[in-house]
Design a protein around this motif. Structure first.
Motif, PDB file in Angstrom:
ATOM      1  N   ILE A 226      40.839  47.917  40.920  1.00 16.98           N
ATOM      2  CA  ILE A 226      39.695  48.093  41.860  1.00 16.98           C
ATOM      3  C   ILE A 226      38.487  47.516  40.841  1.00 16.98           C
ATOM      4  CG2 ILE A 226      38.200  49.619  43.089  1.00 16.98           C
ATOM      5  CD1 ILE A 226      40.737  49.030  44.498  1.00 16.98           C
ATOM      6  N   GLY A 227      38.502  48.126  39.967  1.00 19.56           N
ATOM      7  CA  GLY A 227      37.500  47.463  38.769  1.00 19.56           C
ATOM      8  C   GLY A 227      37.542  46.181  38.511  1.00 19.56           C
ATOM      9  N   GLY A 228      38.977  45.655  38.537  1.00 19.98           N
ATOM     10  CA  GLY A 228      38.826  43.971  38.071  1.00 19.98           C
ATOM     11  C   GLY A 228      38.592  43.352  39.278  1.00 19.98           C
TER      12      GLY A 228
ATOM     13  N   ALA B  66      33.903  39.251  48.958  1.00 22.22           N
ATOM     14  CA  ALA B  66      34.943  40.084  49.172  1.00 22.22           C
ATOM     15  C   ALA B  66      34.697  41.472  48.472  1.00 22.22           C
ATOM     16  CB  ALA B  66      36.324  39.264  48.923  1.00 22.22           C
ATOM     17  N   ALA B  67      34.251  41.316  47.018  1.00 20.67           N
ATOM     18  CA  ALA B  67      34.167  42.408  46.393  1.00 20.67           C
ATOM     19  C   ALA B  67      32.947  43.106  46.674  1.00 20.67           C
ATOM     20  CB  ALA B  67      33.885  41.901  44.987  1.00 20.67           C
TER      21      ALA B  67
ATOM     22  N   GLY C  20      46.179  45.225  46.354  1.00 22.98           N
ATOM     23  CA  GLY C  20      46.975  44.074  45.964  1.00 22.98           C
ATOM     24  C   GLY C  20      46.234  42.959  45.294  1.00 22.98           C
ATOM     25  N   LEU C  21      45.005  42.559  45.551  1.00 22.05           N
ATOM     26  CA  LEU C  21      44.368  41.400  45.176  1.00 22.05           C
ATOM     27  C   LEU C  21      44.069  41.986  43.458  1.00 22.05           C
ATOM     28  CD1 LEU C  21      42.719  38.864  44.869  1.00 22.05           C
ATOM     29  CD2 LEU C  21      40.762  39.975  45.648  1.00 22.05           C
ATOM     30  N   GLY C  22      43.513  43.090  43.097  1.00 23.00           N
ATOM     31  CA  GLY C  22      43.555  43.743  42.023  1.00 23.00           C
ATOM     32  C   GLY C  22      44.726  43.603  41.063  1.00 23.00           C
TER      33      GLY C  22
END
Length: 546
Positions: free
Chosen positions: A29-31, A238-239, A393-395
């Motif tokens: 999540i942080g990424g 998105a983020a 998933g993106l992370g």
């Protein structure tokens, strides 16, 4: 020495759980947030998102559809919760298990059921009434999906209330409506509030239902994160949307946990004087409404999977076609179903291991005076419930693609992603169950000569075993239906899951592909139903969380 041993028992699970969640939840999540915000700074990006009229419209739609979905679900399910709590009849446990099936169904299966319902009754367009790609489709699906949350959460509390108080009010001349309004409803308020918070959270973060049934004109924060990240490749926006969602989710989780603790305190220590009421028209009406709300979409889904098409009649052709390869899938739908079952076993085991250790920290820290640590784990491990699965998933793809942890191309990334989503279900099942154990029961066992270890084995572990059975059922069903995070996994035959295959079949025009989609949805539903029945057989369906 004993104090040191107790500290070690508490610290080691805390470190293990904290390390796992930091590595596979906090870091991804942080990424995503760091990659999306980039050099613009959080204030600038968030300002752009909140300053955009289209984004504000999406946020507002997300909030109000969740609020309306919650109100409708409570209004529809509350009478049934009362009937299940106060009346006893043959097959009651089966009815309770069946009512739970929609809650653990994959969201794409729920969407497929309503797509089939709209097709069957000519509500997809061209008729007098159109529901497909409208807000009503989303609201109806959310009521269907969240019905069991109110039924089980409020029903468990309602069945534990002393019915003699209501009888006394009736003897004093109060009408049934007045008894409910003045006696029953105030005592049910904590559980209704707790159930409402959970339903709002699930409706607020709904993904598959909105993506399929809402169509391109209906968007929530969750679907916008997916569209900006996957379709538009705009990670910054998105983020920023993910940050807005995370803030809202943290607030909702804090409120939900506070209401859950209040419900646990408000419940009486023991249930008594709850003799079965007479069965009559009220029970029949509630069971009929339950069958219509929950049974009709499922029945139509099965009927559509057997439909022969324009020629009429019924056949198993759609089920046989699951073994055939279609161009839009890297493998057959049957192979995707087999992959889902293969991933569900390690995902469930991992969710039970981490969730069980987390529950140990939450419960023991409360007894040892470390309430801050317990509350941190209790709230923190609920966050994945509301966090965007597509963001997770993106992370994974952003941060797990370099040493020392490079698993982006490995198949183990799938069960890990599923376990991260399933862990909160294990925790939210186990913690309320263990909190309902009366301390006097432990004290009585100790007075009778039982050692501390035997007290834990005979009292706590018996309750924990039921909780683990229920948690395992939830985690297994969640793994079978996980869709958002898995959609970011590289599209290879060995990583294709049944929900991904179903989504692609539903999104492609064609009568043949639609038939295969309905057949695959029924197969997924059947596997989920088996998990629910095992969960209710081994566990105690009248206790615990949702």
């Amino acid at each position: 020495m004993r104090r040191l041993a107790r500290a070690v028992i508490l610290v080691l699970p805390a470190l293990a759980v904290g390390g796992f969640m930091a590595l596979f939840f906090v870091w991804p999540i942080g990424g995503v947030i760091a990659r999306g915000l980039g050099g613009s700074g959080p204030a600038a990006v968030l300002g752009d998102v909140l300053g955009s009229e289209s984004h504000r419209s999406v946020i507002w739609f997300t909030v109000w559809q969740a609020a309306v979905s919650t109100a409708l679900t409570v209004a529809v399910a509350l009478p049934a919760a009362g009937a299940m709590a106060r009346l006893q009849f043959r097959g009651q446990r089966i009815v309770r298990a069946l009512s739970t099936v929609p809650f653990v169904l994959p969201t794409v299966v729920v969407a497929a059921a309503f797509e089939g319902l709209f097709d069957r009754f000519n509500l997809s367009g061209g008729g007098a009434l159109t529901l497909r790609h409208t807000v009503w489709a989303i609201l109806l699906a959310h009521v269907f999906f969240n019905y069991a949350v109110v039924l089980r959460t409020v029903g468990a509390h309602w069945s534990a209330l002393d019915a003699r108080v209501e009888d006394q009010a009736r003897v004093l001349g109060a009408s049934r409506l007045k008894v409910f309004r003045r006696v029953v409803l105030p005592r049910l308020a904590p559980s209704i509030a707790a159930a409402s918070a959970i339903v709002f959270l699930f409706s607020f973060t709904s993904f598959g239902v909105v993506l399929v049934l809402g169509g391109p004109t209906r968007a929530t924060i969750e679907t916008e994160i997916y569209r900006y990240a996957v379709t538009r490749i705009d990670l910054e926006t998105a983020a920023a949307l993910a940050v807005v969602q995370l803030v809202a989710v943290v607030a909702l989780v804090v409120v939900s946990n506070a209401l859950e603790r209040r419900r646990a305190v408000a419940e009486p220590a023991a249930s008594f004087a709850n003799a079965p009421r007479r069965r009559g028209l009220g029970l029949v009406v509630n069971l009929a409404l339950m069958a219509a709300i929950l049974g009709l979409p499922i029945a139509v889904l099965v009927e559509r999977s057997l439909a022969a098409g324009r020629g009429g009649g019924y056949t198993l052709r759609n089920y046989n076609a699951l073994a055939d390869r279609v161009n839009l899938l890297p493998d057959t739908a049957l192979a995707a179903l087999r992959n889902s079952l293969t991933f569900a076993v390690p995902a469930t085991s991992l969710a039970l291991l981490v969730g069980g250790a987390a529950t140990l920290v939450v419960i023991r820290s409360g007894r040892r005076g470390g309430r801050g640590l317990g509350r941190f784990f209790d709230v923190g491990l609920t966050l994945p419930l509301g966090t965007s699965a597509v963001t997770v998933g993106l992370g994974f793809l952003l941060v797990l693609n370099r040493g020392p942890i490079d698993i982006r191309t490995s198949v183990i990334i799938v069960p890990i992603a599923h376990a991260v989503v399933g862990i909160p279900f294990v925790v939210r099942t186990l913690v309320p169950m263990l909190r309902t154990v009366n301390p006097r029961t432990r004290e009585a066992a100790a007075v009778l000569g039982a050692s501390p270890r035997r007290v834990q084995r005979e009292v706590d572990l018996r309750v924990a075993a039921r909780g683990l059975a229920v948690g395992a059922g939830f985690a297994f069903a969640v793994s079978l239906g996980e869709f958002g995070a898995t959609s970011f996994i590289p599209r290879r035959p060995e990583t294709l899951t049944a929900p991904l295959a179903l989504f692609r079949l539903l999104g492609t025009p064609g009568e043949t592909l639609r038939g295969q989609a309905m057949a695959l949805a029924v197969a997924l539903m059947a596997l989920t139903a088996v998990a629910v029945f095992v969960m209710d057989l081994w566990g105690d369906s009248r206790r615990g969380g949702f």
